[in-house]
Design a protein around this motif. Structure first.
Motif, short mmCIF file in Angstrom:
data_model
loop_
_atom_site.label_atom_id
_atom_site.label_comp_id
_atom_site.label_asym_id
_atom_site.label_seq_id
_atom_site.Cartn_x
_atom_site.Cartn_y
_atom_site.Cartn_z
N GLY A 26 0.82 -1.21 0.00
CA GLY A 26 0.00 0.00 0.00
C GLY A 26 0.85 1.25 0.00
N HIS A 27 0.21 2.36 -0.29
CA HIS A 27 0.86 3.67 -0.24
C HIS A 27 0.03 4.58 0.65
N ARG A 28 0.72 5.47 1.33
CA ARG A 28 0.03 6.57 2.02
C ARG A 28 0.21 7.82 1.19
N SER A 29 -0.86 8.56 1.04
CA SER A 29 -0.73 9.78 0.25
C SER A 29 -1.69 10.85 0.76
N GLY A 30 -1.45 12.05 0.30
CA GLY A 30 -2.30 13.17 0.70
C GLY A 30 -1.93 13.69 2.07
N LEU B 93 -4.36 0.43 -1.04
CA LEU B 93 -3.62 -0.73 -1.54
C LEU B 93 -3.35 -0.56 -3.03
N ALA B 94 -2.11 -0.83 -3.44
CA ALA B 94 -1.77 -0.83 -4.87
C ALA B 94 -1.65 -2.26 -5.38
N VAL B 95 -1.32 -3.19 -4.48
CA VAL B 95 -1.20 -4.61 -4.82
C VAL B 95 -1.92 -5.38 -3.72
N GLY C 170 -0.43 -4.96 -17.60
CA GLY C 170 -1.67 -4.70 -16.86
C GLY C 170 -2.13 -3.28 -17.15
N PRO C 171 -3.35 -2.95 -16.76
CA PRO C 171 -3.84 -1.61 -17.04
C PRO C 171 -2.96 -0.54 -16.40
N SER C 172 -3.00 0.65 -16.97
CA SER C 172 -2.22 1.76 -16.44
C SER C 172 -2.60 2.02 -14.98
N GLY C 173 -1.59 2.18 -14.15
CA GLY C 173 -1.84 2.50 -12.74
C GLY C 173 -2.28 1.32 -11.89
N CYS C 174 -2.10 0.08 -12.41
CA CYS C 174 -2.62 -1.08 -11.66
C CYS C 174 -1.70 -1.50 -10.51
N GLY C 175 -0.44 -1.06 -10.53
CA GLY C 175 0.45 -1.43 -9.44
C GLY C 175 1.72 -2.14 -9.88
N LYS C 176 2.04 -2.11 -11.17
CA LYS C 176 3.21 -2.84 -11.68
C LYS C 176 4.51 -2.27 -11.09
N THR C 177 4.65 -0.95 -11.18
CA THR C 177 5.90 -0.34 -10.68
C THR C 177 5.99 -0.50 -9.16
N THR C 178 4.86 -0.39 -8.49
CA THR C 178 4.86 -0.58 -7.04
C THR C 178 5.40 -1.96 -6.70
N PHE C 179 4.93 -2.97 -7.43
CA PHE C 179 5.38 -4.33 -7.16
C PHE C 179 6.88 -4.48 -7.44
N THR D 297 6.07 -3.71 -18.90
CA THR D 297 5.84 -2.94 -20.13
C THR D 297 4.35 -2.72 -20.34
N HIS D 298 4.04 -1.67 -21.11
CA HIS D 298 2.66 -1.44 -21.58
C HIS D 298 2.46 -2.06 -22.95
N ASP D 299 3.57 -2.48 -23.55
CA ASP D 299 3.55 -2.90 -24.95
C ASP D 299 3.45 -4.43 -25.01
N1 LIG Z 1 4.62 7.00 -3.91
C1 LIG Z 1 3.29 6.84 -4.01
N2 LIG Z 1 2.47 7.42 -3.11
C2 LIG Z 1 1.13 7.24 -3.19
N3 LIG Z 1 0.52 6.52 -4.13
C3 LIG Z 1 1.28 5.93 -5.06
C4 LIG Z 1 2.71 6.06 -5.06
N4 LIG Z 1 3.21 5.37 -6.11
C5 LIG Z 1 2.15 4.84 -6.74
N5 LIG Z 1 0.99 5.17 -6.13
C6 LIG Z 1 -0.35 4.74 -6.51
O1 LIG Z 1 -0.36 3.32 -6.55
C7 LIG Z 1 -1.11 2.86 -7.67
C8 LIG Z 1 -0.23 1.99 -8.55
O2 LIG Z 1 0.78 2.80 -9.15
P1 LIG Z 1 1.95 2.16 -10.00
O3 LIG Z 1 2.84 3.26 -10.45
O4 LIG Z 1 2.54 1.05 -9.24
O5 LIG Z 1 1.14 1.55 -11.24
P2 LIG Z 1 1.66 1.09 -12.66
O6 LIG Z 1 0.85 -0.10 -13.04
O7 LIG Z 1 3.13 0.92 -12.66
O8 LIG Z 1 1.27 2.36 -13.55
P3 LIG Z 1 1.64 2.70 -15.05
O9 LIG Z 1 1.18 1.56 -15.86
O10 LIG Z 1 0.84 3.94 -15.34
O11 LIG Z 1 3.11 2.92 -15.11
C9 LIG Z 1 -1.65 4.10 -8.37
O12 LIG Z 1 -2.95 4.34 -7.91
C10 LIG Z 1 -0.71 5.19 -7.92
O13 LIG Z 1 -1.38 6.43 -7.90
#
Ligand SMILES: Nc1ncnc2c1ncn2[C@@H]1O[C@H](COP(=O)(O)OP(=O)(O)OP(=O)(O)O)[C@@H](O)[C@H]1O
Length: 285
Positions: A16-20, A27-29, A46-55, A202-204
């Motif tokens: 998860g991430h804390r924000s704001g 939760l991102a994953v 996976g779809p944009s913003g689904c959590g790939k980079t977080t993982f 990748t997105h591709d």
């Molecule tokens: N440092 C952070 N603080 C708060 N929320 C975050 C942070 N990093 C990512 N998020 C949130 O976590 C979710 C997953 O983001 P992430 O970048 O992992 O997705 P992604 O699949 O890699 O996106 P993309 O395909 O657009 O690159 C999103 O809702 C994003 O806004």
């Protein structure tokens, strides 16, 4: 015979991430599970913003997981380590170091820049196609050349696992195609030989199919696994394979899966969950 010990074990992982200003937790994953075998090249889509980079960032040990198990070679990942290298979209080379010095950096930092280390760097300069350019500085390199240096730098320290986060996304379409071919060539010449394992985000989708042994499709966020697809294309991979019916059918199928996940958000339906054992769920072909 017992299956080989996984290189990476991912079980019910939650991140998860804390924000704001209020530090709202989201939760991102959530409930992500799969195994990666030694020597496998895994692509994650996976779809944009689904959590790939977080993982990927959690596998790199740069952020903690809040639930489940994440293990590399049976050891819990609880921080960054020499056993992992990261390659990002931007090459982030040191502008004051030349090509050779940039590739040497990790070895130097680990106190391993001995004669064998220098020989390894020289080998990698040739392998990534930068022979004769070792004394160039980053400002003298194209985007594709910079990513070649980045790849060589990631390979130089001989990590167990290479994590690549959209490394070719910033390149123009033609250079991107060239780099995909180069990466398969480099991987076959170096990574496979050395028993390395790779995870590539990748997105591709065609890029994922072209490079990988398996393509993992994640749900819309918070991410879990919706499909684990074995890419049954022979190696070495060649550009001509991208035009075969098998390749096109598999790419279409994966694009449909990703699109379906993107649509789910609009229909407010949960994605179907699969486990890492559900390979046959969406088998290739
Ligand atoms: N440092 C952070 N603080 C708060 N929320 C975050 C942070 N990093 C990512 N998020 C949130 O976590 C979710 C997953 O983001 P992430 O970048 O992992 O997705 P992604 O699949 O890699 O996106 P993309 O395909 O657009 O690159 C999103 O809702 C994003 O806004």
């Amino acid at each position: 015979m017992a299956p080989p010990r996984p290189k990476l074990r991912v079980r019910d992982v939650e991140i998860g991430h804390r924000s704001g200003r209020k530090g709202t937790y989201a939760l991102a994953v959530d409930g992500l599970s799969f195994d990666v075998a030694p020597n496998e090249f895994i692509a994650v889509v996976g779809p944009s913003g689904c959590g790939k980079t977080t993982f990927l960032t959690a596998v790199a040990g740069l952020i903690p997981i809040s639930g489940g198990t994440l293990e590399l070679d049976d050891h819990r990942i609880d921080g960054p380590g020499r056993d992992r290298s990261l390659v990002f979209q931007q090459a982030s080379l040191f502008p004051w170091r030349n090509v050779v010095q940039n590739i040497e950096f990790g070895l130097k930092a680990h106190g391993r820049l001995d004669a064998a280390g220098r020989a390894r760097v020289a080998e990698l300069v040739e392998l990534v196609g930068l022979g004769g350019k070792g004394d160039k500085y980053p400002r003298e390199l194209s985007g594709g050349m910079s990513q070649r240096v980045n790849l060589a730098r990631a390979l130089a320290t001989d990590p167990e696992l290479i994590l690549l986060d959209e490394p070719f996304a910033a390149l123009d379409a033609q250079t991107r195609e060239v780099m995909q071919e180069e990466l398969t060539r480099i991987w076959q010449a170096d990574g496979v030989k050395a028993g390395k394992t790779a995870m590539f985000i990748t997105h591709d989708v065609p890029e994922a199919v072209f490079l990988a042994d398996r393509v993992l499709v994640l749900s819309r966020g918070p991410a879990h696994l919706v499909a684990d697809i074995h890419v049954d294309l022979p190696r070495p991979r060649t550009p001509a394979m991208k035009r075969t019916p098998e390749f096109l059918a598999m790419s279409d199928r994966i694009v449909d899966l990703v699109m379906a996940q993107s649509q789910i958000g609009k229909q407010a339906q949960p994605g179907r969950r699969v486990t890492s054992d559900d390979h046959a769920g969406v088998a290739a072909g």
